[in-house]
Design a protein around this motif. Sequence first.
Motif, PDB file in Angstrom:
ATOM      1  N   VAL A  10       9.195  10.731 -11.238  1.00 29.41           N
ATOM      2  CA  VAL A  10       9.966  10.379  -9.904  1.00 29.41           C
ATOM      3  C   VAL A  10      10.959  11.567  -9.523  1.00 29.41           C
ATOM      4  O   VAL A  10      11.624  11.981 -10.119  1.00 29.41           O
ATOM      5  CB  VAL A  10      11.130   9.238 -10.075  1.00 29.41           C
ATOM      6  N   VAL A  11      10.420  12.270  -8.327  1.00 30.97           N
ATOM      7  CA  VAL A  11      11.150  13.403  -7.940  1.00 30.97           C
ATOM      8  C   VAL A  11      12.223  13.196  -6.970  1.00 30.97           C
ATOM      9  O   VAL A  11      12.223  12.273  -6.190  1.00 30.97           O
ATOM     10  CB  VAL A  11      10.303  14.512  -7.808  1.00 30.97           C
ATOM     11  N   SER A  12      12.955  14.259  -6.396  1.00 27.22           N
ATOM     12  CA  SER A  12      13.770  14.167  -5.532  1.00 27.22           C
ATOM     13  C   SER A  12      13.240  13.831  -4.043  1.00 27.22           C
ATOM     14  O   SER A  12      13.906  13.431  -3.173  1.00 27.22           O
ATOM     15  CB  SER A  12      14.855  15.608  -5.507  1.00 27.22           C
ATOM     16  N   SER A  13      11.971  14.311  -3.859  1.00 27.62           N
ATOM     17  CA  SER A  13      11.469  13.936  -2.597  1.00 27.62           C
ATOM     18  C   SER A  13      10.648  12.660  -2.645  1.00 27.62           C
ATOM     19  O   SER A  13       9.758  12.342  -3.420  1.00 27.62           O
ATOM     20  CB  SER A  13      10.154  15.125  -2.292  1.00 27.62           C
ATOM     21  N   GLU A  14      11.383  11.617  -1.791  1.00 30.87           N
ATOM     22  CA  GLU A  14      10.675  10.284  -1.734  1.00 30.87           C
ATOM     23  C   GLU A  14       9.140  10.272  -1.372  1.00 30.87           C
ATOM     24  O   GLU A  14       8.421   9.532  -1.747  1.00 30.87           O
ATOM     25  CB  GLU A  14      11.424   9.558  -0.821  1.00 30.87           C
ATOM     26  N   PHE A  15       8.695  11.180  -0.376  1.00 33.21           N
ATOM     27  CA  PHE A  15       7.573  11.258   0.141  1.00 33.21           C
ATOM     28  C   PHE A  15       6.472  11.448  -1.162  1.00 33.21           C
ATOM     29  O   PHE A  15       5.567  11.042  -1.402  1.00 33.21           O
ATOM     30  CB  PHE A  15       7.448  12.369   1.175  1.00 33.21           C
ATOM     31  N   ALA A  16       7.096  12.622  -1.955  1.00 36.87           N
ATOM     32  CA  ALA A  16       6.017  13.018  -3.133  1.00 36.87           C
ATOM     33  C   ALA A  16       6.177  11.866  -4.174  1.00 36.87           C
ATOM     34  O   ALA A  16       4.925  11.537  -4.673  1.00 36.87           O
ATOM     35  CB  ALA A  16       6.741  14.075  -3.630  1.00 36.87           C
ATOM     36  N   THR A  17       6.999  11.185  -4.286  1.00 38.95           N
ATOM     37  CA  THR A  17       7.085  10.117  -5.057  1.00 38.95           C
ATOM     38  C   THR A  17       6.119   8.905  -4.500  1.00 38.95           C
ATOM     39  O   THR A  17       5.228   8.404  -5.439  1.00 38.95           O
ATOM     40  CB  THR A  17       8.699   9.414  -5.334  1.00 38.95           C
ATOM     41  N   VAL A  18       6.140   8.648  -3.594  1.00 42.41           N
ATOM     42  CA  VAL A  18       5.143   7.495  -2.854  1.00 42.41           C
ATOM     43  C   VAL A  18       4.111   8.070  -2.695  1.00 42.41           C
ATOM     44  O   VAL A  18       2.912   7.161  -3.451  1.00 42.41           O
ATOM     45  CB  VAL A  18       5.634   7.191  -1.283  1.00 42.41           C
ATOM     46  N   ALA A  19       3.495   9.254  -2.604  1.00 44.52           N
ATOM     47  CA  ALA A  19       2.171   9.649  -2.620  1.00 44.52           C
ATOM     48  C   ALA A  19       1.875   9.675  -4.178  1.00 44.52           C
ATOM     49  O   ALA A  19       0.537   9.409  -4.488  1.00 44.52           O
ATOM     50  CB  ALA A  19       2.189  11.393  -2.252  1.00 44.52           C
ATOM     51  N   ALA A  20       2.516  10.038  -5.259  1.00 48.55           N
ATOM     52  CA  ALA A  20       2.185   9.782  -6.620  1.00 48.55           C
ATOM     53  C   ALA A  20       1.815   8.381  -7.104  1.00 48.55           C
ATOM     54  O   ALA A  20       0.798   8.230  -7.679  1.00 48.55           O
ATOM     55  CB  ALA A  20       3.282  10.497  -7.716  1.00 48.55           C
ATOM     56  N   GLU A  21       2.839   7.514  -6.444  1.00 52.17           N
ATOM     57  CA  GLU A  21       2.417   6.136  -6.716  1.00 52.17           C
ATOM     58  C   GLU A  21       1.109   5.502  -5.946  1.00 52.17           C
ATOM     59  O   GLU A  21       0.201   4.828  -6.770  1.00 52.17           O
ATOM     60  CB  GLU A  21       3.422   5.278  -6.424  1.00 52.17           C
ATOM     61  N   ASP A  22       0.862   6.067  -4.957  1.00 52.64           N
ATOM     62  CA  ASP A  22      -0.464   5.864  -4.176  1.00 52.64           C
ATOM     63  C   ASP A  22      -1.738   6.375  -5.043  1.00 52.64           C
ATOM     64  O   ASP A  22      -2.692   5.771  -5.238  1.00 52.64           O
ATOM     65  CB  ASP A  22      -0.409   6.148  -2.871  1.00 52.64           C
ATOM     66  N   THR A  23      -1.715   7.611  -5.433  1.00 54.14           N
ATOM     67  CA  THR A  23      -2.582   8.374  -6.275  1.00 54.14           C
ATOM     68  C   THR A  23      -2.744   7.653  -7.469  1.00 54.14           C
ATOM     69  O   THR A  23      -4.008   7.306  -8.144  1.00 54.14           O
ATOM     70  CB  THR A  23      -2.154   9.603  -6.415  1.00 54.14           C
ATOM     71  N   ALA A  24      -1.597   7.129  -8.077  1.00 57.32           N
ATOM     72  CA  ALA A  24      -1.821   6.599  -9.517  1.00 57.32           C
ATOM     73  C   ALA A  24      -2.566   5.241  -9.393  1.00 57.32           C
ATOM     74  O   ALA A  24      -3.394   4.845 -10.102  1.00 57.32           O
ATOM     75  CB  ALA A  24      -0.417   6.275 -10.219  1.00 57.32           C
ATOM     76  N   LEU A  25      -2.320   4.476  -7.852  1.00 56.55           N
ATOM     77  CA  LEU A  25      -2.962   3.208  -7.776  1.00 56.55           C
ATOM     78  C   LEU A  25      -4.444   3.431  -7.510  1.00 56.55           C
ATOM     79  O   LEU A  25      -5.329   2.739  -8.147  1.00 56.55           O
ATOM     80  CB  LEU A  25      -2.469   2.478  -6.626  1.00 56.55           C
ATOM     81  N   GLU A  26      -4.732   4.350  -6.886  1.00 55.87           N
ATOM     82  CA  GLU A  26      -6.142   4.853  -6.606  1.00 55.87           C
ATOM     83  C   GLU A  26      -6.983   5.054  -8.187  1.00 55.87           C
ATOM     84  O   GLU A  26      -8.032   4.561  -8.498  1.00 55.87           O
ATOM     85  CB  GLU A  26      -6.460   6.053  -5.670  1.00 55.87           C
ATOM     86  N   ASN A  27      -6.188   5.715  -8.825  1.00 51.08           N
ATOM     87  CA  ASN A  27      -6.794   6.292 -10.280  1.00 51.08           C
ATOM     88  C   ASN A  27      -6.938   4.901 -11.084  1.00 51.08           C
ATOM     89  O   ASN A  27      -7.840   4.621 -12.166  1.00 51.08           O
ATOM     90  CB  ASN A  27      -6.249   7.154 -10.978  1.00 51.08           C
ATOM     91  N   LEU A  28      -5.774   4.017 -11.133  1.00 51.07           N
ATOM     92  CA  LEU A  28      -5.951   2.680 -11.757  1.00 51.07           C
ATOM     93  C   LEU A  28      -7.077   1.747 -11.390  1.00 51.07           C
ATOM     94  O   LEU A  28      -7.760   1.087 -12.089  1.00 51.07           O
ATOM     95  CB  LEU A  28      -4.520   2.042 -11.899  1.00 51.07           C
ATOM     96  N   ALA A  29      -7.096   1.648 -10.113  1.00 47.16           N
ATOM     97  CA  ALA A  29      -8.252   0.937  -9.470  1.00 47.16           C
ATOM     98  C   ALA A  29      -9.570   1.350 -10.042  1.00 47.16           C
ATOM     99  O   ALA A  29     -10.508   0.531 -10.383  1.00 47.16           O
ATOM    100  CB  ALA A  29      -8.048   0.912  -8.136  1.00 47.16           C
ATOM    101  N   THR A  30      -9.909   2.536 -10.020  1.00 45.95           N
ATOM    102  CA  THR A  30     -11.288   3.291 -10.562  1.00 45.95           C
ATOM    103  C   THR A  30     -11.405   2.899 -12.111  1.00 45.95           C
ATOM    104  O   THR A  30     -12.386   2.322 -12.689  1.00 45.95           O
ATOM    105  CB  THR A  30     -11.352   4.800 -10.362  1.00 45.95           C
ATOM    106  N   ARG A  31     -10.323   2.944 -12.887  1.00 43.90           N
ATOM    107  CA  ARG A  31     -10.385   2.860 -14.313  1.00 43.90           C
ATOM    108  C   ARG A  31     -10.570   1.203 -14.443  1.00 43.90           C
ATOM    109  O   ARG A  31     -11.453   0.919 -15.424  1.00 43.90           O
ATOM    110  CB  ARG A  31      -9.200   3.257 -15.058  1.00 43.90           C
ATOM    111  N   VAL A  32      -9.968   0.505 -13.760  1.00 41.62           N
ATOM    112  CA  VAL A  32     -10.209  -0.773 -14.026  1.00 41.62           C
ATOM    113  C   VAL A  32     -11.714  -1.368 -13.735  1.00 41.62           C
ATOM    114  O   VAL A  32     -12.243  -2.184 -14.230  1.00 41.62           O
ATOM    115  CB  VAL A  32      -9.368  -1.842 -13.474  1.00 41.62           C
ATOM    116  N   ALA A  33     -12.056  -0.975 -12.378  1.00 46.07           N
ATOM    117  CA  ALA A  33     -13.376  -1.147 -12.091  1.00 46.07           C
ATOM    118  C   ALA A  33     -14.489  -0.550 -13.095  1.00 46.07           C
ATOM    119  O   ALA A  33     -15.427  -1.407 -13.429  1.00 46.07           O
ATOM    120  CB  ALA A  33     -13.604  -0.361 -10.831  1.00 46.07           C
ATOM    121  N   ASN A  34     -14.039   0.506 -13.896  1.00 43.47           N
ATOM    122  CA  ASN A  34     -14.999   1.129 -14.585  1.00 43.47           C
ATOM    123  C   ASN A  34     -15.156   0.049 -15.861  1.00 43.47           C
ATOM    124  O   ASN A  34     -16.274  -0.242 -16.501  1.00 43.47           O
ATOM    125  CB  ASN A  34     -14.807   2.337 -15.247  1.00 43.47           C
TER     126      ASN A  34
END
Length: 173
Positions: free
Chosen positions: A129-153
């Motif tokens: 979690v960084v000082s930029s809220e936009f960067a944190t939200v983007a990191a959370e979205d990227t994490a969700l995309e990666n997690l969805a792929t891992r779970v699907a695998n």
Amino acid sequence: MKAMIARITLLVAMSAMLAACNLRPLYAGGTSGVVAQQLGHVEIEPIAGKAGWLTRNALKDQLEAFEGQEAKYRLTVVLDDKIAGFGVRSDDRITRERRTLRARYQLVRVTDSVIVLDATAGSDVGIDVVSSEFATVAAEDTALENLATRVANQIVTRLSLFARTEANAQPQP
């Protein structure tokens, strides 16, 4: 020369042991193999939410090569997506989050609505979690995309193991 003969003997012995362990490729035969044929009969139900949409698309991407056959099985997936803060500064600001995606999935035989596979899959990832809220939200979205792929695998791997077991259990013509 003796060292070369010893290495060749060791290689032959290890090859014999590997063959004896009954190791078989899961996807032998490619798209015309037994596992691929079984996976072609799986229909994926819609999954609720953004995580569901991402997971369903990842599942479809992996099972797409086998589609086009009549659905004999229906895959239903229920997801649990959580974000928890666990790194806390002295001023009570969170510095680290953990995003967890868990899936409970069932493979249902269409003909008689019997659940033939009931299992879970899941993964988690840490997010700074960084000082930029936009960067944190983007990191959370990227994490969700990666997690969805891992779970699907994980789901596709388990479905493949089930398909191989089912194919081996059926009598050969």
